[in-house]
Design an enzyme around this catalytic site. Structure first.
Site, PDB file in Angstrom:
ATOM      1  N   GLU A 219      -4.318-154.917  29.567  1.00  0.00           N
ATOM      2  CA  GLU A 219      -4.889-153.571  29.648  1.00  0.00           C
ATOM      3  C   GLU A 219      -6.410-153.613  29.515  1.00  0.00           C
ATOM      4  O   GLU A 219      -7.141-152.929  30.235  1.00  0.00           O
ATOM      5  CB  GLU A 219      -4.300-152.669  28.559  1.00  0.00           C
ATOM      6  N   ARG A 271      -4.915-154.752  13.756  1.00  0.00           N
ATOM      7  CA  ARG A 271      -4.895-153.531  12.944  1.00  0.00           C
ATOM      8  C   ARG A 271      -5.646-153.690  11.632  1.00  0.00           C
ATOM      9  O   ARG A 271      -5.867-152.724  10.921  1.00  0.00           O
ATOM     10  CB  ARG A 271      -3.448-153.110  12.688  1.00  0.00           C
ATOM     11  N   HIS A 388      -0.533-125.015  10.515  1.00  0.00           N
ATOM     12  CA  HIS A 388      -0.090-124.061  11.518  1.00  0.00           C
ATOM     13  C   HIS A 388       0.770-124.730  12.589  1.00  0.00           C
ATOM     14  O   HIS A 388       0.973-124.163  13.661  1.00  0.00           O
ATOM     15  CB  HIS A 388      -1.302-123.372  12.150  1.00  0.00           C
ATOM     16  N   LYS A 503       5.132-155.877  26.774  1.00  0.00           N
ATOM     17  CA  LYS A 503       4.072-156.518  27.565  1.00  0.00           C
ATOM     18  C   LYS A 503       4.677-157.487  28.579  1.00  0.00           C
ATOM     19  O   LYS A 503       4.282-157.520  29.753  1.00  0.00           O
ATOM     20  CB  LYS A 503       3.112-157.282  26.642  1.00  0.00           C
TER      21      LYS A 503
END
Length: 527
Positions: A219, A271, A388, A503
């Site tokens: 990607e 990460r 909300h 992948k």
């Protein structure tokens, strides 16, 4: 000696189940002693933050058993072992060194013939020198003009963490005169993502940061080609507009196609990479090297606190243990991250990857099936907007979802307005307080549709304001929480095999080397 055992083999784990449901948060926070509990059940964090767990379903007996679990699981010893360079990532047979990018904890770790502490510190300095040369005009574009914006090309951990950190500090930097360059991000291989970002940029004055540890991420490389086409169409030389953050063994390293390359290694997972060059390059360019260093210092403060064996003085460990109790004993399926700060708008998305990619495992460190649940589903949005939308389910739904509120006494911009005798910031903080009490205590009503059961547990991380140091401490808190939970569950929190299958199949689709259902589904989308 450190031993790795499944949690259900531990005596303290078994004892926890006998304590299930013994605490009513509604009763605790409605009692005359509630203020004492709120004061007592609070732990100072790094950089002036605090972690409060008074609205959690715990008491002294449960906390004592959780402390026994931490000791029996050898959580602090395992953390120290990680810091000293043991092979903690069993799936990939690697060390785990992201804490070493921001602190001086642990021994000097030598890997691949390199002192890793010195390596990471040197990369921080190289990034700082580059950023300062860009800001001063020592490094300019083909026309001799200064660069004014920066754009990161990456995916997953190469995007979510750095993007969340940039957004968290953008207003703070503008208020404190450290804002240097506008930052943008391209992550999705969907060409609409890259096109919309690129059309908003002055390509000739933009530095693009290509982030790929392997240098082979499909990607990211696809988006790189997309960007290079735009650079060429703008009449610019891509080698004057692209830098790389990669490993020294990747095809992007030592490559004349990039004006500069900064290095990381396989010991830092995507990460966990916001405090490496992956976050360092874009944060240093956007805000200046000192802001990035303050961010590292805040994380290092929290890393040090995480070594305390006393769980009442170790916020990450306490948060982790309570989370284990909620997930395994109370059987709660999810955790909501609710920052009452618009600056943290993408922080829940980063934590979603951090937690679910790390602890979404069903086998232990040795590849054996485990008989208990592990990581919860993580989701969240900033308050008050979340109130909300999905708070309806949190208040009155059939599942109880533990909540983690994050709030600050002051906003970043220093701008506000008084309406009905209170500022916007006070209204924001009032909403946090009201929600914690509402979730805990509920409300009885003769109309069942208007009745709230309460006993929805929550915690609160709070401080004066969100700045680089508090952001670093906040990030490290969650990284260390995830680590401790993985240790308890005896799983490997540092690989991500679940990311790889899709992948591989995507490559099969593109190559036409596929059959059955895969071919049929591909036919629906690819003509």
């Amino acid at each position: 000696m450190i031993t790795w055992s499944n949690a259900d083999k531990l005596e303290s784990w078994k004892k926890l189940f006998s304590l299930k449901g013994m605490v009513s948060v509604a009763d605790e926070l409605s009692a005359p002693s509630a203020s004492d509990r709120i004061s007592k059940y609070s732990i100072p964090m790094g950089a002036g933050l605090s972690y409060n767990y008074a609205a959690k379903e715990v008491n002294e007996q449960i906390l004592k058993t959780l402390a026994d679990l931490a000791e029996e699981s050898q959580l602090i010893e395992k953390y120290q072992d990680l810091l000293n360079g043991s092979v903690i990532n069993t799936g990939e047979k690697r060390m785990v060194l992201h804490q070493l990018t921001r602190g001086q904890l642990g021994k000097d770790v030598v890997a691949d013939g390199v002192n890793k502490r010195e390596f990471y510190l040197n990369e921080v300095k190289r990034i700082a020198d580059f950023a300062e040369d860009v800001h001063s005009g020592k490094i300019v574009n083909e026309k001799g003009e200064k660069y004014t914006s920066v754009c990161q090309i990456g995916i997953g951990g190469s995007d979510l963490g750095p993007r969340a950190m940039y957004l968290a500090l953008e207003n703070w930097a503008k208020k404190n005169n450290t804002f240097k360059m506008e930052a943008h991000f391209i992550s999705n291989v969907d060409p609409d993502d890259a096109a919309s970002v690129l059309k908003s940029l002055d390509i000739s004055k933009t530095i693009f940061i290509l982030v790929s540890k392997s240098g082979t991420t499909l990607e990211t490389l696809t988006n790189e080609s997309f960007v290079k086409n735009y650079i060429k169409a703008a009449g610019c030389d891509a080698s004057k507009h692209m830098i790389a953050v990669t490993s020294e063994t990747s095809p992007l390293a030592h490559n004349s196609a990039y004006m500069k390359a900064f290095y990381m290694d396989d010991y830092i997972g995507g990460r966990y990479s916001s405090t490496s060059g992956v976050g360092g390059a874009i944060l240093s360019l956007a805000f200046g090297p000192k802001v990035f260093q303050d961010f590292l210092d805040g994380a290092a403060e929290e890393d040090k606190l995480a070594l305390n064996k006393d769980i009442t003085k170790n916020p990450a460990l306490m948060d982790a243990l309570i989370g284990v109790y909620e997930r395994n004993v109370q059987e709660y399926p999810a955790t909501a991250i609710l920052p009452y700060s618009q600056a943290l708008s993408r922080f829940p998305a980063h934590l979603q990857q951090l937690d679910m990619e790390s602890n979404g495992k069903s086998v232990n460190r040795f590849g054996e099936k485990i008989d208990y649940v592990t990581g919860p589903v993580i989701f969240g949005e900033p308050g008050t907007n979340g109130q909300h939308s999905f708070y309806q389910l949190l208040h009155q739904g059939t599942d109880i979802v533990p909540l983690q509120f994050i709030a600050f006494q002051e906003n970043q911009a220093g701008e506000d307005v008084v309406i009905e005798d209170s500022t916007s910031q006070k209204k924001l903080c009032a909403n946090v307080t009201a929600q914690i009490v509402a979730f805990a205590c509920g409300k009885k009503d003769d109309d069942p549709n208007k009745s709230f059961a309460g006993n929805r547990p929550s915690s609160l991380i709070y401080g004066k304001t969100l700045c680089p140091k508090t952001l670093g401490a906040l990030l490290a808190h969650y990284e260390n929480k995830v680590m401790f939970q993985g240790f308890v569950w005896n799983i490997n929190s540092f690989d991500q095999e679940g990311v790889q299958l899709g992948k591989k199949l995507a490559k099969a689709v593109l190559s036409g080397n596929m059959e059955g259902a895969l071919k049929a589904y591909a036919g629906l989308l690819i003509k």
